[in-house]
Design an enzyme around this catalytic site. Sequence first.
Site, mmCIF file in Angstrom:
data_model
loop_
_atom_site.group_PDB
_atom_site.id
_atom_site.type_symbol
_atom_site.label_atom_id
_atom_site.label_comp_id
_atom_site.label_asym_id
_atom_site.label_seq_id
_atom_site.Cartn_x
_atom_site.Cartn_y
_atom_site.Cartn_z
ATOM 1 N N CYS A 100 -42.647 36.533 87.348
ATOM 2 C CA CYS A 100 -42.857 36.252 88.779
ATOM 3 C C CYS A 100 -41.630 35.641 89.454
ATOM 4 C CB CYS A 100 -44.070 35.349 88.966
ATOM 5 S SG CYS A 100 -45.594 36.162 88.462
ATOM 6 N N HIS A 111 -43.164 32.462 96.272
ATOM 7 C CA HIS A 111 -43.879 33.444 95.461
ATOM 8 C C HIS A 111 -45.357 33.340 95.808
ATOM 9 C CE1 HIS A 111 -45.539 35.754 92.284
ATOM 10 N NE2 HIS A 111 -45.967 34.728 91.590
ATOM 11 N N ASN A 157 -51.072 38.758 93.993
ATOM 12 C CA ASN A 157 -49.848 38.366 93.298
ATOM 13 C C ASN A 157 -49.155 39.633 92.804
ATOM 14 O OD1 ASN A 157 -47.891 37.476 91.524
ATOM 15 N ND2 ASN A 157 -49.189 35.957 90.512
HETATM 16 O O1 UT7 Z 1 -47.582 34.221 89.251
HETATM 17 C C1 UT7 Z 1 -47.455 33.528 88.070
HETATM 18 C C2 UT7 Z 1 -48.029 32.229 88.171
HETATM 19 N N1 UT7 Z 1 -49.456 32.289 88.145
HETATM 20 C C3 UT7 Z 1 -50.120 31.423 88.828
HETATM 21 O O2 UT7 Z 1 -49.540 30.666 89.540
HETATM 22 C C4 UT7 Z 1 -51.609 31.345 88.647
HETATM 23 C C5 UT7 Z 1 -51.986 29.908 88.478
HETATM 24 N N2 UT7 Z 1 -53.380 29.676 88.365
HETATM 25 C C6 UT7 Z 1 -54.265 29.854 89.360
HETATM 26 O O3 UT7 Z 1 -53.924 30.345 90.422
HETATM 27 C C7 UT7 Z 1 -55.672 29.375 89.155
HETATM 28 O O4 UT7 Z 1 -55.738 28.588 87.998
HETATM 29 C C8 UT7 Z 1 -56.702 30.518 89.060
HETATM 30 C C9 UT7 Z 1 -56.883 31.180 90.422
HETATM 31 C C10 UT7 Z 1 -56.268 31.524 88.019
HETATM 32 C C11 UT7 Z 1 -58.062 29.938 88.664
HETATM 33 O O5 UT7 Z 1 -58.458 28.928 89.570
HETATM 34 P P1 UT7 Z 1 -58.967 27.520 89.013
HETATM 35 O O6 UT7 Z 1 -59.385 26.732 90.171
HETATM 36 O O7 UT7 Z 1 -57.884 26.968 88.129
HETATM 37 O O8 UT7 Z 1 -60.241 27.935 88.199
HETATM 38 P P2 UT7 Z 1 -60.564 27.703 86.654
HETATM 39 O O9 UT7 Z 1 -59.716 28.546 85.812
HETATM 40 O O10 UT7 Z 1 -60.575 26.226 86.423
HETATM 41 O O11 UT7 Z 1 -62.047 28.247 86.583
HETATM 42 C C12 UT7 Z 1 -63.133 27.626 87.309
HETATM 43 C C13 UT7 Z 1 -64.385 28.396 87.028
HETATM 44 C C14 UT7 Z 1 -64.616 28.651 85.545
HETATM 45 O O12 UT7 Z 1 -65.985 28.540 85.296
HETATM 46 P P3 UT7 Z 1 -66.574 27.187 84.633
HETATM 47 O O13 UT7 Z 1 -65.861 27.026 83.334
HETATM 48 O O14 UT7 Z 1 -66.248 26.104 85.609
HETATM 49 O O15 UT7 Z 1 -68.034 27.488 84.518
HETATM 50 C C15 UT7 Z 1 -64.213 30.098 85.375
HETATM 51 O O16 UT7 Z 1 -64.887 30.746 84.326
HETATM 52 O O17 UT7 Z 1 -64.335 29.674 87.654
HETATM 53 C C16 UT7 Z 1 -64.643 30.689 86.682
HETATM 54 N N3 UT7 Z 1 -63.916 31.908 87.028
HETATM 55 C C17 UT7 Z 1 -64.365 32.807 87.912
HETATM 56 N N4 UT7 Z 1 -65.505 32.871 88.616
HETATM 57 C C18 UT7 Z 1 -65.660 33.937 89.431
HETATM 58 C C19 UT7 Z 1 -62.679 32.292 86.590
HETATM 59 N N5 UT7 Z 1 -62.344 33.457 87.167
HETATM 60 C C20 UT7 Z 1 -63.370 33.796 87.991
HETATM 61 C C21 UT7 Z 1 -63.594 34.881 88.852
HETATM 62 N N6 UT7 Z 1 -64.740 34.907 89.557
HETATM 63 N N7 UT7 Z 1 -62.696 35.871 89.026
#
Ligand code: UT7
Length: 323
Positions: A113, A250, A280
Amino acid sequence: MIRSVVRGFGASLPQRVMTNREIEDKVDTSDEWIVQRTGIRQRYIAGEGETTASLGEGAARAALANAGLTPADIDLIIVATSTPDNTFPATAVNIQNRLGMHHGAAFDLQAVCSGFIFAVTTADAYIRGGLAKRVLVIGAETFSRILDWNDRTTCVLFGDGAGALVLEAQEGAGTTADRGVLTAQLRSDGAHKEKLYVDGGPSTTGTVGHLRMEGREVFKHAVGMITDVIEAAFEATGTTADDLDWLVPHQANRRIIDGSAKKLGIPLEKVVVTVDLHGNTSAASIPLALSVAASDGRIKKGDLVLLEAMGGGFTWGSVLLRW
Ligand code: UT7
């Protein structure tokens, strides 16, 4: 002193738009979750016949037209990509050939990225070192082809596209009033590989593999790393957040963008956000965002523009330039 000045910009997107609602049919997710957690509303997905090279060619042609130049005027092509058409030859060489260009040199650069930041920095070093006069810098990706479409934690995040800049050697006074690249700050740390990687490759599995990410872990590091390279850019040039006309980050996650801007005291009105439109697109996200904001008249000649990215590796970096 010689400066690497933006002479043209361009972009190219696949024909097909995929909305969040369409992804609801593939995995257990919702438009509400995706919008709230990421700011993404749609992304473009490459169809049959559309590849990283074809999108890169489109962006290159648009940037050349914008610059009023032809391929004959270019002496180097650098393509930032992690999704090349082939393991080799380089996608840059493919694009060079598509442009009917058989002189100069072309190579790919891979920093995921942060690829476009690394590519602009490399182009700037070639230009200032007298090795090239006009460089086509392209960020082009088809991440849809390395996504696991059964993994809701990653497949909702990424999209395809390409953007390009033509950088040209021009004489500057050596002050921050010069147009062109004023400073570049690059970092990497391979200790974080497992947090964002592709689980395949020519020398390991012999397969292409799929993208794997511990999103929360990446998120935890993102704001600190971005702030670090932005502060380094300010320090290197004696500028401050108040001097900026535009921050073009980004585009991974709206919350990361807003969090970084807030931490640095950069008002959100000065931040270009396209993650809602493109998702992204990895190395393509910054040149796509630049193209949107320069086309609609927000970024104007003479504006002070700060680019930053963070991604797989980890890699991270910033480029401060006067447009
Ligand atoms: O470009 C390279 C760099 N990449 C990035 O910068 C990405 C960095 N990370 C992020 O943007 C975020 O961490 C994400 C968007 C990937 C995830 O957001 P988050 O607020 O960190 O969510 P999380 O991973 O803590 O997940 C929260 C909940 C989980 O459920 P539980 O464990 O709380 O029951 C996940 O299983 O959301 C769930 N979840 C989803 N729910 C619905 C994860 N993906 C999804 C989804 N739809 N697509």
